[in-house]
Design a protein around this motif. Structure first.
Motif, PDB file in Angstrom:
ATOM      1  N   GLN A  30       0.838  -1.200   0.000  1.00 50.08           N
ATOM      2  CA  GLN A  30       0.000   0.000   0.000  1.00 50.08           C
ATOM      3  C   GLN A  30       0.870   1.246   0.000  1.00 50.08           C
ATOM      4  O   GLN A  30       1.933   1.269   0.603  1.00 50.08           O
ATOM      5  CB  GLN A  30      -0.891   0.008   1.244  1.00 50.08           C
ATOM      6  N   LEU A  32       3.718  -1.079   3.559  1.00 51.75           N
ATOM      7  CA  LEU A  32       3.207   0.299   3.575  1.00 51.75           C
ATOM      8  C   LEU A  32       4.332   1.308   3.348  1.00 51.75           C
ATOM      9  O   LEU A  32       5.354   1.272   4.027  1.00 51.75           O
ATOM     10  CB  LEU A  32       2.505   0.600   4.914  1.00 51.75           C
ATOM     11  N   ILE A  69      -5.099  14.192  11.152  1.00 50.79           N
ATOM     12  CA  ILE A  69      -5.854  13.272  10.296  1.00 50.79           C
ATOM     13  C   ILE A  69      -6.675  12.315  11.167  1.00 50.79           C
ATOM     14  O   ILE A  69      -7.854  12.091  10.918  1.00 50.79           O
ATOM     15  CB  ILE A  69      -4.889  12.492   9.362  1.00 50.79           C
ATOM     16  N   LEU A  70      -6.030  11.802  12.230  1.00 49.88           N
ATOM     17  CA  LEU A  70      -6.751  10.915  13.154  1.00 49.88           C
ATOM     18  C   LEU A  70      -7.939  11.628  13.784  1.00 49.88           C
ATOM     19  O   LEU A  70      -9.050  11.089  13.827  1.00 49.88           O
ATOM     20  CB  LEU A  70      -5.820  10.448  14.278  1.00 49.88           C
ATOM     21  N   GLN A  86      -8.082   2.142   8.068  1.00 52.85           N
ATOM     22  CA  GLN A  86      -7.499   3.465   7.828  1.00 52.85           C
ATOM     23  C   GLN A  86      -6.819   3.988   9.085  1.00 52.85           C
ATOM     24  O   GLN A  86      -5.704   4.507   9.048  1.00 52.85           O
ATOM     25  CB  GLN A  86      -8.581   4.448   7.362  1.00 52.85           C
ATOM     26  N   LYS A  87      -7.515   3.817  10.205  1.00 56.14           N
ATOM     27  CA  LYS A  87      -6.930   4.298  11.468  1.00 56.14           C
ATOM     28  C   LYS A  87      -5.654   3.527  11.792  1.00 56.14           C
ATOM     29  O   LYS A  87      -4.653   4.106  12.215  1.00 56.14           O
ATOM     30  CB  LYS A  87      -7.933   4.126  12.617  1.00 56.14           C
ATOM     31  N   LEU A 105      -0.385  13.907  11.050  1.00 54.94           N
ATOM     32  CA  LEU A 105      -1.039  12.607  11.221  1.00 54.94           C
ATOM     33  C   LEU A 105      -2.047  12.642  12.374  1.00 54.94           C
ATOM     34  O   LEU A 105      -3.135  12.082  12.279  1.00 54.94           O
ATOM     35  CB  LEU A 105       0.017  11.520  11.458  1.00 54.94           C
ATOM     36  N   LEU A 107      -3.145  12.202   1.791  1.00 58.61           N
ATOM     37  CA  LEU A 107      -3.621  12.090   3.170  1.00 58.61           C
ATOM     38  C   LEU A 107      -3.794  13.461   3.792  1.00 58.61           C
ATOM     39  O   LEU A 107      -4.668  13.701   4.615  1.00 58.61           O
ATOM     40  CB  LEU A 107      -2.584  11.356   4.022  1.00 58.61           C
ATOM     41  N   MET A 161     -10.762  11.885  11.549  1.00 58.15           N
ATOM     42  CA  MET A 161     -11.454  10.601  11.366  1.00 58.15           C
ATOM     43  C   MET A 161     -12.354  10.316  12.559  1.00 58.15           C
ATOM     44  O   MET A 161     -13.478   9.831  12.405  1.00 58.15           O
ATOM     45  CB  MET A 161     -10.439   9.468  11.209  1.00 58.15           C
ATOM     46  N   GLU A 162     -11.858  10.601  13.749  1.00 52.42           N
ATOM     47  CA  GLU A 162     -12.648  10.341  14.959  1.00 52.42           C
ATOM     48  C   GLU A 162     -13.907  11.194  14.973  1.00 52.42           C
ATOM     49  O   GLU A 162     -14.970  10.748  15.354  1.00 52.42           O
ATOM     50  CB  GLU A 162     -11.835  10.657  16.225  1.00 52.42           C
ATOM     51  N   LEU A 178      -3.701   2.227   9.751  1.00 54.06           N
ATOM     52  CA  LEU A 178      -2.670   2.692   8.825  1.00 54.06           C
ATOM     53  C   LEU A 178      -2.027   3.990   9.323  1.00 54.06           C
ATOM     54  O   LEU A 178      -0.805   4.130   9.347  1.00 54.06           O
ATOM     55  CB  LEU A 178      -3.332   2.874   7.461  1.00 54.06           C
ATOM     56  N   VAL A 179      -2.878   4.922   9.772  1.00 53.15           N
ATOM     57  CA  VAL A 179      -2.325   6.189  10.276  1.00 53.15           C
ATOM     58  C   VAL A 179      -1.469   5.914  11.507  1.00 53.15           C
ATOM     59  O   VAL A 179      -0.383   6.482  11.667  1.00 53.15           O
ATOM     60  CB  VAL A 179      -3.453   7.194  10.594  1.00 53.15           C
TER      61      VAL A 179
END
Ligand SMILES: Nc1nc2c(ncn2[C@@H]2O[C@H](COP(=O)(O)OP(=O)(O)O)[C@@H](O)[C@H]2O)c(=O)[nH]1
Ligand SMILES: [Mg+2]
Lengths: 179, 271
Positions: free
Chosen positions: A2, A62, A171-172, B257-258, A168, A87, A175-176, B260-261
């Motif tokens: 990936q 990755l 980004i988390l 996804q999480k 990062l 990202l 998402m949360e 991965l981050v």
């Protein structure tokens, strides 16, 4: 295998190549070409006219790629292509050159319009005496209080690591919050 | 550290904006080709200003604005030679010459005129000194900067610069939640008010321009002023077609996804 990518953008000579170089495990591949434009040549002998390309391997399946975009307006057609599938992005500004802040704002707004992707700002060249304070740069760029702006010395790997990490984390968080 | 540069690259309006947002205290020193101006601020408000060798004692300011006749001015100069501005002000108020409000209004006029003169400078080194405060014996004012910022922004005319500031009209506007941003105290033109009345995260700037019958240059100029004054911010328009779905991850699965981050975070931490 990936792959994910982050984009490093910002005005001319802000320190994008240097930043990617500090953390990339491969030599930064950049198509550097001598510029003939006089004004720009006085700032720096050579600049990136294509793009920089760095890599951080996470594990056997990755890989994170870092793309540095040319900041100059005449390349902005590339931004849309580059922003596809990223990202998040990092906007690098030279804290010692307020004349570039307007362009940085412009790049920021343009990217924001392409993609609602998280981003952070690196207030670079904080090692120089002429550097504006981070909070002054924040205001000059009219950053939303929610957006992180971090002090940076692009050649110092630790400050660059912090910037990648903060991106990062953002980004988390996004998402949360179901963003 | 340094807050310095050249007006060519960073305008007075932008500086006022910065000082306002950061509620700065200190003195902005601008060295123009012919003279130097010093503008003092307290907590982001204009406190005091002087320019070059221009005589800026209270008596002179009142004389220039015709609050003191030539005769009165002479008398004051003779009698009040050793008085500070504060002492002179008190004396004038007590003698019933002038009210405190009028004194402050005249100072405000004088100081803001200096800033208006600075708006016309295209060149000049500036630096902001946190440690230099207005002289104790001078009378200070406390003036919000929003109006000056909007006034200064109106002078930015070039489409190209405005296009840099506001690259797309597809974004919407919303009022900032910044404490102290106060629309009531701002002097807006009719056109500016018209734009303000359409501000809503649902309306793109393009729609606002259409509704208010403004062309692209006009809408950009007005929005730029409001942005500079910290009254509004750009947001993605609600209900606008979502920007083309961005595929950030090689997987659709949220948990993957999480993970991965988190793998990325672990790797970078260990570098
Ligand atoms: N002092 C200092 N110089 C830097 C820093 N980052 C970059 N530079 C220098 O600034 C110049 C431009 O950097 P570069 O990475 O090529 O800029 P780019 O055009 O954004 O890719 C180079 O001479 C770098 O060595 C920094 O944090 N501090
Ligand atoms: Mg480069």
């Amino acid at each position: 295998m990936q792959t994910v990518k982050m984009v490093v953008t910002g005005p001319f000579s802000a320190g994008k190549t240097e930043l990617i170089r500090s953390v990339s495990e491969i030599d930064v591949v950049s198509t550097e070409r001598k510029l003939t434009d006089k004004a720009e040549r006085t700032v720096k002998e050579a600049t990136t006219v294509a793009m920089d390309f760095g890599r951080i391997t996470v594990d056997e399946d990755l890989v994170l790629y870092l793309f540095g975009t040319p900041g100059q307006k005449r390349f902005d057609f590339m931004w849309e292509i580059l922003s596809e599938g990223m990202l998040g992005f990092i906007v690098v500004v030279d804290s010692t050159r307020p004349e570039t802040f307007r362009e940085a704002r412009s790049i920021l707004e343009t990217f924001r319009a392409y993609a609602p992707t998280p981003y952070v700002v690196a207030a670079n060249k904080q090692d120089l005496e002429d550097a504006w304070e981070v909070e002054d740069v924040r205001n000059a760029l009219r950053l939303d209080p929610k957006i992180k702006i971090l002090p940076c010395v692009a050649s110092d790997r630790d400050t660059v690591k912090t910037i990648l990490l903060e991106l990062l984390y953002s980004i988390l968080e996004e998402m949360e919050s179901g963003g | 550290m340094a807050l310095r540069g050249n007006l060519r690259d960073f305008t007075i309006t932008q500086l006022l904006n910065l000082i306002n947002l950061a509620r700065k205290t200190g003195t902005l020193i601008v060295e123009g080709p012919n003279e130097t101006a010093e503008i003092a601020f307290r907590e982001g408000k204009l406190a005091y200003a002087k320019i070059g060798q221009e005589e800026n004692g209270l008596a002179m300011i009142l004389h220039r604005s015709k609050q003191l006749s030539a005769n009165q001015y002479e008398v004051v100069l003779q009698r009040a030679e050793s008085m500070t501005d504060k002492e002179l002000g008190l004396t004038l108020i007590n003698a019933g010459y002038i009210s405190q409000e009028d004194i402050l209004a005249n100072l405000q006029q004088y100081f803001t005129d200096i800033i208006r003169r600075l708006f016309t400078w295209v060149e000049g080194f500036f630096r902001f000194e946190n440690d230099i405060l207005p002289q104790e014996d001078r009378i200070n004012i406390r003036l919000d900067l929003e109006n000056l910022i909007i006034e200064g922004s109106r002078q930015l005319r070039e489409l190209e610069q405005l296009q840099d500031e506001i690259p797309t009209l597809e974004m919407a506007l919303k009022f900032t939640e910044r404490p102290g941003a106060n629309l009531q105290s701002v002097n807006l033109s009719v056109e500016e008010w018209r734009v303000v009345s359409f501000i809503d995260p649902k309306n793109t700037m393009k729609q606002i321009a259409n509704a208010a019958k403004l062309n692209e240059l006009e809408i950009r100029r007005i929005v730029f002023g409001l942005l500079q004054a910290g009254l509004v911010e750009l947001v993605r328009a609600e209900g606008a077609p979502a920007p083309k779905p961005v595929r950030m991850f090689p997987t659709e699965d949220r948990e993957e996804q999480k993970t991965l981050v988190n793998r990325l975070i672990g790797r970078i931490r260990s570098m």
